[in-house]
Write an enzyme that holds these catalytic residues in place. Structure first.
Site, PDB file in Angstrom:
ATOM      1  N   CYS A 153       3.119  -9.649   3.617  1.00  0.00           N
ATOM      2  CA  CYS A 153       3.817  -9.108   2.450  1.00  0.00           C
ATOM      3  C   CYS A 153       4.845 -10.120   1.940  1.00  0.00           C
ATOM      4  CB  CYS A 153       4.519  -7.798   2.818  1.00  0.00           C
ATOM      5  SG  CYS A 153       5.407  -7.049   1.432  1.00  0.00           S
ATOM      6  N   PRO A 154       4.692 -10.620   0.728  1.00  0.00           N
ATOM      7  CA  PRO A 154       5.665 -11.587   0.194  1.00  0.00           C
ATOM      8  C   PRO A 154       7.028 -10.959  -0.078  1.00  0.00           C
ATOM      9  CG  PRO A 154       4.080 -10.967  -1.507  1.00  0.00           C
ATOM     10  CD  PRO A 154       3.593 -10.371  -0.224  1.00  0.00           C
TER      11      PRO A 154
END
Length: 363
Positions: A153-154
């Protein structure tokens, strides 16, 4: 050309931009709600107190779960999944994939593995040089194998997997509640500012923009949160939802599903009092997982289930197996049960080496 490690450092630095952006938005929302709305706009003291109490409760839980999601290190395979020195040297010297697989098969016989590649081979990571445990995948962004990897997840700059999946779900839940609370309580003042019932002050911009931002994040988070709740109910990861895990008997998208309640407990644990707190309570060690008893394991002794025509000394009555056909057993429980039945209750035929089990029919 810049050295590789310099590029890597730049990449890691840039990866924090989404996290910094979220942090800035959250800090601004705190200022806009507490100062501009509650202090300068709301005149009722009672309303201010109620709003501030609930706001800080949701804010603390949101920040706590977000922090845990970001800074909880992804769990990696243990040393037992690394090739021993001798086998590792042989593996590196071998050029034929078939010979390399033979080495992996020899090592994997002592490991609790139930999943395979699409071609039925042992799942091995050449970069990390480990045999991948079930549900483990290599993350190219983190450059490591992550246990029960869901996705990278950025927005948290971290891999979401076994060690922090509960934190990630709570982060989505509390961020949704946080945004819903802001949107609901700001709405009446948003309308008053919009219709000019309240005088134009420096708080107007913050209140109007606060409602738009909260509503926008509500919509985006709601869809993501709903999807992950569905995944938890099915006991699947995002990767498994797109590509079904392959077992020794073939692919099975429900291979790890234990039923709705047990699936929830796999992520949140047995003690419900800790479900809403961002503390680790997930079941297991991330290396082995309960699986469905879909069929007999081809690598173990063959088991023939028969109805009970006539009882004999060689036939054994095992009534609990009637229930276990539709239940999911953990790897350890499955292995122990097989050993118990083989050692104490089952009789092996000398001609075919097939185990015959008679089962009582439930009336």
């Amino acid at each position: 050309m810049a050295p590789t490690h310099v590029l890597r450092c730049c990449q890691r630095g840039l990866a924090w931009i989404p996290v910094i952006f979220i942090a800035l938005v959250v800090c601004w929302s705190y200022y806009a709600y507490v100062v501009e709305l509650c202090v300068f706009t709301i005149l009722s003291i009672g309303e201010q107190i109620v709003y501030l109490i609930f706001f800080h409760l949701f804010f603390i839980m949101f920040v706590w779960s977000y922090w845990k999601t970001i800074f909880t290190k992804p769990a990696n395979p243990s040393k037992e999944f690394c090739l021993p020195k001798a086998e590792k040297e042989c593996y590196e010297k071998e050029e034929r994939p078939e010979s390399q697989q033979e080495i992996l098969w020899r090592v994997a016989t002592s490991l609790p593995l139930y999943t395979r590649t699409g071609a039925g081979a042992i799942r091995y990571c050449d970069r990390c040089q480990v045999i991948k445990p079930d549900r483990c995948h290599h993350c190219s962004a983190c450059d490591m194998c992550v246990l029960k990897m869901d996705h990278h997840c950025p927005w948290v700059n971290n891999c979401v997997g076994f060690s922090n999946y509960k934190f990630f779900i709570l982060f989505l839940a509390y961020s949704l509640v946080y945004c819903l609370f802001i949107a609901a309580t700001v709405l009446q003042y948003f309308i008053k500012f919009w219709t000019n019932e309240l005088p134009d002050t420096h708080a107007k911009f913050h209140v109007l923009f606060l409602f738009f931002v909260a509503a926008m994040f509500c919509i985006s988070i709601l869809s993501l949160f709903s999807y992950h709740l569905w995944l938890v109910g099915k006991n699947r990861s995002t990767i498994e939802a797109f590509r079904a895990p392959v077992f020794r008997t073939g692919s099975d998208k429900n291979g790890f599903s234990l039923g709705f309640r047990k699936n929830i407990a796999q992520v949140f644990g047995d003690q419900k009092k800790y479900w809403l707190l961002p503390v680790f309570t997930s079941q297991g060690d991330g290396l082995t997982f309960p699986t469905r008893l879909v069929s007999a394991d081809p690598e173990q002794a063959t088991v023939t289930l028969q109805p009970e025509p006539n009882k004999s000394a060689a036939d054994v009555i095992v009534s609990p197996l009637n229930d276990s056909q539709n239940r999911l057993l953990s790897n350890n429980q499955h292995d122990n049960n097989v050993r118990d039945h083989l050692g104490n209750n089952m009789v092996k035929s000398d001609e075919s080496e097939t185990i015959t089990v008679s089962m009582e029919s439930e009336s």
